[in-house]
Design a protein around this motif. Structure first.
Motif: not given
Length: 382
Positions: A237-242, A259-265, A283-286, A323-325
């Motif tokens: 409703s606020h125009g955001c994807d996630q 539904g995703m984990n978050v990473f920072f560089v 997460g396996v991808t995490r 990024f998210a994964c």
């Protein structure tokens, strides 16, 4: 540890009967679907089913219960009593992983033992029976080898596999179900977000949470996702994807997306992700990103990251990528973060100068058979 497995080495305890679909999709229909599969919209001709019954003298089963009647059968609706426990007490868990067609036509999946182990951890938390890991792997192989023609071969495509376990006993008492069924269904998949890779916009959920301390946050449990849906609607409703969930008890610590984990560089090249606290899914991808980061010589850290650190780090230039994964999306850059009336953009991630995109390319190359599988993460299904 080398995770490569061979079927002949596996301690499979179940034999899967194969009941072929009497009228499978025509080749023309299948090819039309594979041209543009989307995500989770189409399903293959067959599915796997296994039954579990708690042991009792009448059935001659072990006291702990037994898995039995393993089969590959036509994809079809499940027949359940309206009193089945899953409908009333949400006793269910699931997994998600992908199968990829390699250049020689063979089909492989990626780190499936991690999915098997996580499913058993989830099952234990929801008072469901654990399925032996080798039988989990064999259930994937049995389905994919039967529906191998459904595995796409176009760039970026895969066959998404969804194992799940549900309580099926017809009983309204509040206790663990004495009857359970396990299934695997498969769906050809394209790019999760559709089209080219682009940053996703994120809404910060201040009022709603997907999981709490001591709850089911570390389990891959449908109730966690159901708990995220109202917040996802708020984000839309606020125009955001996630939507991003935070922990107000820990200074608004970043947890994960719906539904995703978050990473920072960080500017020094270090790779940081929120630590597992029992409210975040492992997460396996995490896990794979953490290992690939170490392989590159990066400083890899799992620790608390607060919303203020995210905001201030972007403003100062200390944080250079966000990024998210996840299994479905692999790695996706995070763009705008919207927190009520406040909004700020994470740094633009550009090809050729991005740790996130470099790891994404390496991960996809591994999964599709174009990279060096030095950790033995691939498992052949067909």
């Amino acid at each position: 540890m080398d995770e490569r497995d061979r079927k002949e080495e596996a301690a499979v305890t179940l034999e899967f009967a194969v009941h072929s679909h009497p009228s499978p999709a025509s080749e023309a229909t299948r090819q039309e679907i594979l041209e543009d599969p989307g995500f989770g919209q189409h399903f293959t001709d067959h599915m796997v089913s296994i039954d579990w019954t708690r042991g009792d003298a009448q059935h001659g089963l072990q006291s702990g219960g037994t898995w039995h009647n393993a089969r590959v059968e036509p994809f079809a609706p499940l027949t359940l009593s309206p009193a089945a426990a899953v409908f009333h007490y949400a006793q269910e868990v699931f997994e998600g992983l992908k199968a990829y067609r390699h250049a020689d036509g063979s089909v492989w999946t990626f780190r499936p033992r991690m999915n098997a182990a996580r499913m058993n951890r989830s099952a234990k938390r929801l008072a469901l029976p654990e399925l032996p890991e080798d039988d989990f792997l064999e259930s994937l192989r049995a389905l994919v080898s039967t529906d191998v023609s459904w595995v796409p071969d176009a760039e970026g495509q895969s066959l998404y596999l969804r194992p799940f376990m549900i309580a099926t006993e017809e009983f309204l008492g509040v206790r663990p179900s004495n009857q359970v069924s396990y299934h695997v269904i498969a769906s050809p998949a394209g790019n999760y977000f559709g089209g080219d890779l682009k940053p996703v916009s994120i809404w910060v959920s201040r009022e709603l949470a997907r999981a709490g301390h001591g709850g089911t946050g570390a389990a891959k449990f449908g109730g966690n996702y159901a708990a995220s849906l109202a917040a996802q609607l708020e984000a839309s409703s606020h125009g955001c994807d996630q939507v991003l969930f935070i922990d107000p008890v820990r200074d608004n610590a970043v947890e994960e997306l719906g539904g995703m984990n978050v990473f920072f560089v960080f500017k020094d090249g270090s790779l940081v992700t929120p630590e597992l606290t029992g409210t975040i899914l492992d997460g396996v991808t995490r896990s794979s990103i953490l290992q690939l980061g170490r392989d590159r010589g990066l400083t890899v850290t799992e620790r608390t990251v607060t919303l203020d650190e995210w905001r201030d780090g972007v403003a100062s230039g200390e944080i250079t990528e966000v990024f998210a994964c996840g299994t479905a999306a692999v790695i996706t850059p995070i763009g705008t973060l919207v927190d009520g009336e406040d909004a700020f953009d994470s740094p633009t991630i550009t090809p050729g100068d991005s740790i996130a995109l470099d790891i994404r390319r390496e991960l996809l190359a591994l999964q599709t058979g174009h990279g060096d599988d030095r950790h033995g993460w691939l498992y052949r299904l067909a």
